[in-house]
Design a protein around this motif. Structure first.
Motif, short mmCIF file in Angstrom:
data_model
loop_
_atom_site.label_atom_id
_atom_site.label_comp_id
_atom_site.label_asym_id
_atom_site.label_seq_id
_atom_site.Cartn_x
_atom_site.Cartn_y
_atom_site.Cartn_z
N PRO A 1 5.43 79.35 34.88
CA PRO A 1 6.13 80.16 35.89
C PRO A 1 5.23 81.17 36.61
CG PRO A 1 6.64 80.94 33.69
CD PRO A 1 5.83 79.70 33.51
N LYS A 2 4.00 81.35 36.10
CA LYS A 2 3.00 82.21 36.75
C LYS A 2 3.48 83.64 36.98
CE LYS A 2 0.67 78.31 38.98
NZ LYS A 2 -0.39 78.22 37.99
N GLY A 3 4.08 84.22 35.95
CA GLY A 3 4.40 85.64 36.00
C GLY A 3 5.66 86.00 36.74
N THR A 4 6.48 85.02 37.09
CA THR A 4 7.76 85.31 37.74
C THR A 4 8.87 84.59 36.99
OG1 THR A 4 7.53 83.41 39.24
CG2 THR A 4 6.71 85.54 40.03
N VAL A 5 10.10 85.06 37.18
CA VAL A 5 11.24 84.44 36.52
C VAL A 5 11.63 83.17 37.27
CG1 VAL A 5 13.65 84.71 35.86
CG2 VAL A 5 12.08 86.66 35.67
N VAL A 6 11.55 82.04 36.57
CA VAL A 6 11.93 80.75 37.14
C VAL A 6 13.06 80.19 36.28
CG1 VAL A 6 11.15 78.43 37.75
CG2 VAL A 6 9.57 80.36 37.97
N LYS A 7 14.24 80.09 36.85
CA LYS A 7 15.44 79.73 36.08
C LYS A 7 15.24 78.43 35.28
CE LYS A 7 20.41 78.99 36.55
NZ LYS A 7 21.54 78.78 37.48
N ASP A 8 14.62 77.44 35.91
CA ASP A 8 14.44 76.14 35.24
C ASP A 8 13.45 76.20 34.08
OD1 ASP A 8 16.21 75.06 37.02
OD2 ASP A 8 14.69 74.11 38.30
N MET A 9 12.74 77.31 33.94
CA MET A 9 11.77 77.45 32.85
C MET A 9 12.23 78.44 31.80
SD MET A 9 8.16 77.21 34.92
CE MET A 9 7.93 75.94 36.17
N SER A 10 13.53 78.71 31.78
CA SER A 10 14.08 79.58 30.75
C SER A 10 14.06 78.86 29.40
CB SER A 10 15.52 79.96 31.09
OG SER A 10 16.12 80.63 30.00
N LEU A 11 13.86 79.64 28.34
CA LEU A 11 13.91 79.09 26.98
C LEU A 11 15.33 78.98 26.43
CD1 LEU A 11 10.82 80.86 25.37
CD2 LEU A 11 11.16 78.40 25.50
N ALA A 12 16.32 79.47 27.20
CA ALA A 12 17.70 79.47 26.71
C ALA A 12 18.17 78.10 26.19
CB ALA A 12 18.65 79.99 27.80
N PRO A 13 17.88 76.99 26.91
CA PRO A 13 18.34 75.69 26.41
C PRO A 13 17.65 75.24 25.12
CG PRO A 13 17.73 75.56 28.74
CD PRO A 13 17.20 76.85 28.21
N ILE A 14 16.51 75.88 24.81
CA ILE A 14 15.73 75.47 23.64
C ILE A 14 16.30 76.07 22.35
CG2 ILE A 14 13.40 75.31 22.68
CD1 ILE A 14 13.68 73.97 25.40
N ALA A 15 17.04 77.17 22.47
CA ALA A 15 17.53 77.89 21.29
C ALA A 15 18.34 76.98 20.37
CB ALA A 15 18.35 79.10 21.70
N GLN A 16 19.19 76.13 20.96
CA GLN A 16 20.02 75.24 20.13
C GLN A 16 19.16 74.20 19.41
OE1 GLN A 16 23.32 75.63 19.37
NE2 GLN A 16 22.79 74.07 17.84
N GLY A 17 18.10 73.75 20.09
CA GLY A 17 17.17 72.79 19.45
C GLY A 17 16.49 73.41 18.24
N VAL A 18 16.14 74.69 18.34
CA VAL A 18 15.53 75.39 17.20
C VAL A 18 16.56 75.53 16.08
CG1 VAL A 18 14.41 77.52 16.42
CG2 VAL A 18 13.93 76.64 18.72
N ALA A 19 17.79 75.89 16.46
CA ALA A 19 18.86 76.04 15.47
C ALA A 19 19.09 74.73 14.71
CB ALA A 19 20.14 76.50 16.15
N ASP A 20 19.10 73.62 15.45
CA ASP A 20 19.29 72.31 14.81
C ASP A 20 18.17 72.01 13.82
OD1 ASP A 20 21.56 71.99 16.36
OD2 ASP A 20 20.58 70.73 17.87
N ALA A 21 16.94 72.39 14.19
CA ALA A 21 15.77 72.07 13.36
C ALA A 21 15.74 72.91 12.08
CB ALA A 21 14.48 72.28 14.15
N ILE A 22 16.19 74.16 12.16
CA ILE A 22 16.08 75.04 10.98
C ILE A 22 17.38 75.14 10.20
CG2 ILE A 22 14.23 76.38 12.05
CD1 ILE A 22 16.27 78.63 12.52
N GLY A 23 18.48 74.61 10.77
CA GLY A 23 19.76 74.61 10.06
C GLY A 23 20.43 75.96 9.97
N ARG A 24 20.19 76.82 10.97
CA ARG A 24 20.88 78.12 11.02
C ARG A 24 20.94 78.60 12.47
NH1 ARG A 24 17.53 80.87 6.65
NH2 ARG A 24 17.50 78.70 6.00
N GLU A 25 21.79 79.58 12.72
CA GLU A 25 21.99 80.06 14.08
C GLU A 25 20.73 80.73 14.63
OE1 GLU A 25 25.37 82.51 14.84
OE2 GLU A 25 26.74 81.18 13.76
#
Length: 397
Positions: A64-88
């Motif tokens: 994103p080169k130092g600016t907020v780019v909506k498509d590069m948010s980590l928000a969608p990744i949080a559930q993938g991490v939750a699935d991998a570790i088995g907790r919220e």
């Protein structure tokens, strides 16, 4: 190099900033298409959480080169991490400032929180001291479990390690221990396989390896440049003729250090580069003018496997041919399977890395049989080149 690990951490009640690599590929619908990188850092996250730490994840996503780019948010990744570790896994929409502070303050022991993309701030890639301090304000300890980002001196990979007590996560620890076995303090003899399309991308790598290993097997399009430098005609093969002098320098350096350079003695040639193309095996000094070399031949594979059989340690980066399409995958598959068999028999320590190499070992069905396979890409290559990795150096005791 001596560094502290999770074994040295009293995690209970501590705010632990953990740098991870969550730069995973996404499908068009935003779902994760390959969770390998998440799965690799899951053990560190789980262990710190189970020990009662407040686990605060730092990561980048895209460029994103130092600016907020909506498509590069980590928000969608949080559930993938939750699935991998088995907790919220909670999410905060910034990695510093009020949003991050509020989310961290709300954490209970054992909670896991993912902060927003560190690269939304220009200070991340500039390794800005004030940005590093703003990150450090939310943590008591720092754990780096992102070897793949360790070749970058960024605020979350290098700057933070200077501000907080710092430790290697389990993936980082495993990677560093494997690399030490590969080139740091290996069991000799050591053989390196270096393949791929171009010599120009691996000059530093080859110049470093010929000083450290007993033999370098050169494969792929790179081998054509060495053959041509030696005066062999390579027809219409991919070849960097302008790098003949560089290839000669590498061969001279190898002769000086006593490192054997292993080049193809026969080759699989074709008139067109496509799956199922008509092909033939010829001696490397008999390549037709209208043909191109697309794989190493059976005599070369035999020679490569002989060297692997003599070795106690194998370091591999790059395929021996155009392995992506048949019938030009045979040499890479055969050597990979032989190395895997030697490893399983306890005769060989095998360390491999680089995107094409990982793909080739997966295609051969042997990635899990190697001693260690690095998914780190650029960091793995720079380590093989003998360069200091800032994110690793910062963890030194």
């Amino acid at each position: 190099m001596s560094f502290r690990t999770l074994d040295d951490i009293d995690a209970a009640g501590k705010r632990i900033l953990v740098r991870v690599d969550l730069n995973v590929p996404l499908n068009d619908d935003g779902t994760i298409s390959d969770a390998t990188r998440i799965e690799r850092v899951a053990p560190t996250i789980r262990e710190l959480s189970e020990k009662g730490g407040k686990v605060i994840l730092l990561a980048h996503f895209g460029r994103p080169k130092g600016t907020v780019v909506k498509d590069m948010s980590l928000a969608p990744i949080a559930q993938g991490v939750a699935d991998a570790i088995g907790r919220e896994v909670a999410f905060a929409d910034d990695c510093i400032g009020p949003a991050a502070e509020k989310a961290v303050t709300a954490m209970k022991d054992g909670d896991v929180l993912l902060l927003e993309n560190t690269r939304f701030h220009a200070g991340e890639e500039k390794n800005d001291a004030d940005f590093a301090k703003a990150l450090a304000a939310n943590g008591d300890l720092y754990v780096n479990d992102a070897f793949s980002a360790a070749h970058r001196a960024h605020a979350s990979t290098e700057g933070l390690a200077r501000l907080l007590p710092s430790y290697a996560g389990r993936t980082m620890q495993e990677e560093l221990e494997a690399l030490e076995k590969g080139l740091g303090k290996p069991q000799k003899p050591v053989v390196a396989i270096v393949g791929g399309a171009k010599v120009s991308t691996k000059i530093d790598l080859l110049l470093n390896l010929v000083k450290k290993v007993d033999a370098v097997v050169i494969g792929g399009g790179m081998a054509n440049t060495f053959l041509a430098a030696r005066g062999t005609k390579v027809g219409k093969s991919l070849c960097e003729h302008d790098l003949a002098a560089t290839a000669k320098t590498i061969m001279t350096e190898a002769a000086t250090t006593g490192c054997a350079i292993i080049l193809p003695v026969d080759a699989v040639v074709a008139r067109e580069f496509k799956a199922g193309a008509a092909s033939e095996v010829v001696s490397v000094d008999q390549v037709p003018d209208d043909a191109m070399i697309l794989d190493a031949g059976p005599q070369t594979v035999e020679k490569v496997n002989e060297w692997i059989g003599r070795a106690n340690t194998l370091v591999w980066n790059g395929p021996l041919g155009a392995f992506e399409i048949e019938p030009f995958d045979k040499a890479t598959m055969a050597a990979a399977r032989f190395a895997a068999d030697e490893t399983k028999a306890g005769k060989l320590v095998s360390v491999a890395g680089g995107g094409d190499t990982v793909s080739a070992l997966n295609q051969a069905g042997v990635a899990s049989d190697f001693t260690y396979v690095s998914t780190a890409g650029g960091a793995f290559l720079e380590w093989m080149e003998g360069k200091e990795l800032p994110g690793v150096a910062a963890l030194a005791k």
